[in-house]
Design a protein around this motif. Structure first.
Motif, PDB file in Angstrom:
ATOM      1  N   SER A  26      81.765  31.148 107.267  1.00 40.73           N
ATOM      2  CA  SER A  26      81.042  29.986 106.743  1.00 40.73           C
ATOM      3  C   SER A  26      81.811  28.725 107.126  1.00 40.73           C
ATOM      4  O   SER A  26      83.047  28.731 107.102  1.00 40.73           O
ATOM      5  CB  SER A  26      80.948  30.082 105.217  1.00 40.73           C
ATOM      6  OG  SER A  26      80.584  28.834 104.667  1.00 40.73           O
ATOM      7  N   LEU A  28      82.270  26.379 105.337  1.00 39.04           N
ATOM      8  CA  LEU A  28      82.963  25.935 104.130  1.00 39.04           C
ATOM      9  C   LEU A  28      84.446  26.292 104.189  1.00 39.04           C
ATOM     10  O   LEU A  28      85.284  25.581 103.651  1.00 39.04           O
ATOM     11  CB  LEU A  28      82.326  26.575 102.886  1.00 39.04           C
ATOM     12  CG  LEU A  28      82.951  26.208 101.550  1.00 39.04           C
ATOM     13  CD1 LEU A  28      82.774  24.724 101.267  1.00 39.04           C
ATOM     14  CD2 LEU A  28      82.330  27.034 100.440  1.00 39.04           C
ATOM     15  N   HIS A  29      84.772  27.398 104.850  1.00 35.76           N
ATOM     16  CA  HIS A  29      86.166  27.827 104.854  1.00 35.76           C
ATOM     17  C   HIS A  29      86.710  28.178 106.229  1.00 35.76           C
ATOM     18  O   HIS A  29      87.863  28.584 106.353  1.00 35.76           O
ATOM     19  CB  HIS A  29      86.370  29.024 103.912  1.00 35.76           C
ATOM     20  CG  HIS A  29      85.515  30.203 104.228  1.00 35.76           C
ATOM     21  ND1 HIS A  29      85.787  31.064 105.257  1.00 35.76           N
ATOM     22  CD2 HIS A  29      84.376  30.648 103.651  1.00 35.76           C
ATOM     23  CE1 HIS A  29      84.858  31.999 105.302  1.00 35.76           C
ATOM     24  NE2 HIS A  29      83.989  31.766 104.337  1.00 35.76           N
ATOM     25  N   GLU A  30      85.930  28.026 107.270  1.00 34.91           N
ATOM     26  CA  GLU A  30      86.359  28.455 108.597  1.00 34.91           C
ATOM     27  C   GLU A  30      86.299  27.286 109.584  1.00 34.91           C
ATOM     28  O   GLU A  30      85.307  26.560 109.616  1.00 34.91           O
ATOM     29  CB  GLU A  30      85.450  29.588 109.065  1.00 34.91           C
ATOM     30  CG  GLU A  30      85.790  30.152 110.406  1.00 34.91           C
ATOM     31  CD  GLU A  30      87.152  30.818 110.462  1.00 34.91           C
ATOM     32  OE1 GLU A  30      87.994  30.326 111.222  1.00 34.91           O
ATOM     33  OE2 GLU A  30      87.367  31.806 109.762  1.00 34.91           O
ATOM     34  N   VAL A 120      93.772  25.140 103.362  1.00 35.19           N
ATOM     35  CA  VAL A 120      92.399  25.360 102.906  1.00 35.19           C
ATOM     36  C   VAL A 120      91.601  24.091 103.176  1.00 35.19           C
ATOM     37  O   VAL A 120      92.126  22.983 103.054  1.00 35.19           O
ATOM     38  CB  VAL A 120      92.370  25.767 101.405  1.00 35.19           C
ATOM     39  CG1 VAL A 120      92.973  24.707 100.513  1.00 35.19           C
ATOM     40  CG2 VAL A 120      90.974  26.141 100.942  1.00 35.19           C
ATOM     41  N   LEU A 121      90.349  24.246 103.550  1.00 34.33           N
ATOM     42  CA  LEU A 121      89.507  23.080 103.800  1.00 34.33           C
ATOM     43  C   LEU A 121      89.165  22.392 102.480  1.00 34.33           C
ATOM     44  O   LEU A 121      88.882  23.059 101.478  1.00 34.33           O
ATOM     45  CB  LEU A 121      88.229  23.487 104.539  1.00 34.33           C
ATOM     46  CG  LEU A 121      88.443  24.033 105.957  1.00 34.33           C
ATOM     47  CD1 LEU A 121      87.110  24.415 106.587  1.00 34.33           C
ATOM     48  CD2 LEU A 121      89.172  23.018 106.829  1.00 34.33           C
ATOM     49  N   ASN A 124      86.261  23.397 100.113  1.00 34.04           N
ATOM     50  CA  ASN A 124      86.263  24.762  99.572  1.00 34.04           C
ATOM     51  C   ASN A 124      86.891  24.762  98.178  1.00 34.04           C
ATOM     52  O   ASN A 124      87.982  25.276  97.959  1.00 34.04           O
ATOM     53  CB  ASN A 124      87.004  25.703 100.528  1.00 34.04           C
ATOM     54  CG  ASN A 124      86.774  27.154 100.194  1.00 34.04           C
ATOM     55  OD1 ASN A 124      86.241  27.495  99.137  1.00 34.04           O
ATOM     56  ND2 ASN A 124      87.189  28.014 101.106  1.00 34.04           N
ATOM     57  N   ALA A 127      87.969  28.232  96.489  1.00 33.97           N
ATOM     58  CA  ALA A 127      89.275  28.746  96.916  1.00 33.97           C
ATOM     59  C   ALA A 127      90.403  27.886  96.361  1.00 33.97           C
ATOM     60  O   ALA A 127      91.412  28.413  95.883  1.00 33.97           O
ATOM     61  CB  ALA A 127      89.356  28.804  98.441  1.00 33.97           C
ATOM     62  N   ARG A 128      90.255  26.575  96.415  1.00 36.00           N
ATOM     63  CA  ARG A 128      91.311  25.688  95.912  1.00 36.00           C
ATOM     64  C   ARG A 128      91.562  25.941  94.432  1.00 36.00           C
ATOM     65  O   ARG A 128      92.715  25.973  93.981  1.00 36.00           O
ATOM     66  CB  ARG A 128      90.951  24.234  96.176  1.00 36.00           C
ATOM     67  CG  ARG A 128      91.018  23.907  97.668  1.00 36.00           C
ATOM     68  CD  ARG A 128      90.551  22.533  97.993  1.00 36.00           C
ATOM     69  NE  ARG A 128      91.388  21.542  97.330  1.00 36.00           N
ATOM     70  CZ  ARG A 128      91.096  20.251  97.294  1.00 36.00           C
ATOM     71  NH1 ARG A 128      90.004  19.795  97.855  1.00 36.00           N
ATOM     72  NH2 ARG A 128      91.895  19.420  96.692  1.00 36.00           N
ATOM     73  N   ASP A 155      92.059  18.922 105.669  1.00 34.06           N
ATOM     74  CA  ASP A 155      92.856  20.140 105.696  1.00 34.06           C
ATOM     75  C   ASP A 155      93.902  19.973 104.596  1.00 34.06           C
ATOM     76  O   ASP A 155      94.745  19.074 104.659  1.00 34.06           O
ATOM     77  CB  ASP A 155      93.519  20.284 107.069  1.00 34.06           C
ATOM     78  CG  ASP A 155      94.257  21.591 107.255  1.00 34.06           C
ATOM     79  OD1 ASP A 155      94.058  22.521 106.450  1.00 34.06           O
ATOM     80  OD2 ASP A 155      95.039  21.673 108.218  1.00 34.06           O
TER      81      ASP A 155
END
Length: 163
Positions: A26, A28-30, A120-121, A124, A127-128, A155
């Motif tokens: 995705s 969102l995270h890649e 981490v983007l 996201n 995840a954060r 980033d």
């Protein structure tokens, strides 16, 4: 879904991990502009099974975390970095990501690391939030570092001490 079993990856996990990588891709995270190709290998000579922990539920791979050194420099050898994390759609929100992060922290300690870091983007937030709840703090931001999904995204560098 009960807590998954987290174990070291094996060479025969490659097809399941490659499929998971494609299915979970995705923007969102890649930072890759598109999912991996169906014939693209998951393991590489510099990033093989020994760099991965796998989450398994009922014998099925439902997630992985990739660990490695952030740089090849000996002066940075005391740091391990989470270099990738993916969780299958059906295992999200059920503790799989948390189990993988905790296993990565323990594996980094086992390897003798004093710190663990990750990138981490910015968008996201799921995840954060997970990383923050496991003791990671934002240590730096590179604004607009990547152009992903038609927009510029930050980033975010995060880390935590292991001592």
């Amino acid at each position: 879904m009960p807590q998954p079993l987290v174990r070291p990856a094996r060479p025969d996990d490659e097809p399941a991990l490659a499929r998971l990588d494609r299915e979970s891709w995705s923007p969102l995270h890649e930072v890759r502009p598109e999912p991996p190709a169906p014939d693209e290998p998951f393991f590489h000579p510099t990033c093989g099974p020994d760099a991965h922990l796998v989450a398994e539920h009922d014998g099925r791979v439902v997630g992985y975390v990739r660990l490695g050194h952030p740089t090849p420099m000996p002066t940075n050898a005391h740091v391990q970095q989470i270099r990738g994390l993916a969780v299958a759609e059906e295992a999200r929100g059920k503790g799989t990501g948390r189990a993988l992060v905790r296993a990565a922290v323990e594996e980094a300690r086992r390897r003798g690391a004093r710190r663990i870091t990750l990138r981490v983007l910015g968008p996201n937030t799921v995840a954060r939030t997970l990383y923050e709840s496991e003791g990671f703090v934002a240590e730096g931001v590179l604004p607009g570092e990547f152009h992903v999904g038609g927009r510029y995204v930050d980033d975010v560098m995060m880390g935590r001490s292991l001592v």
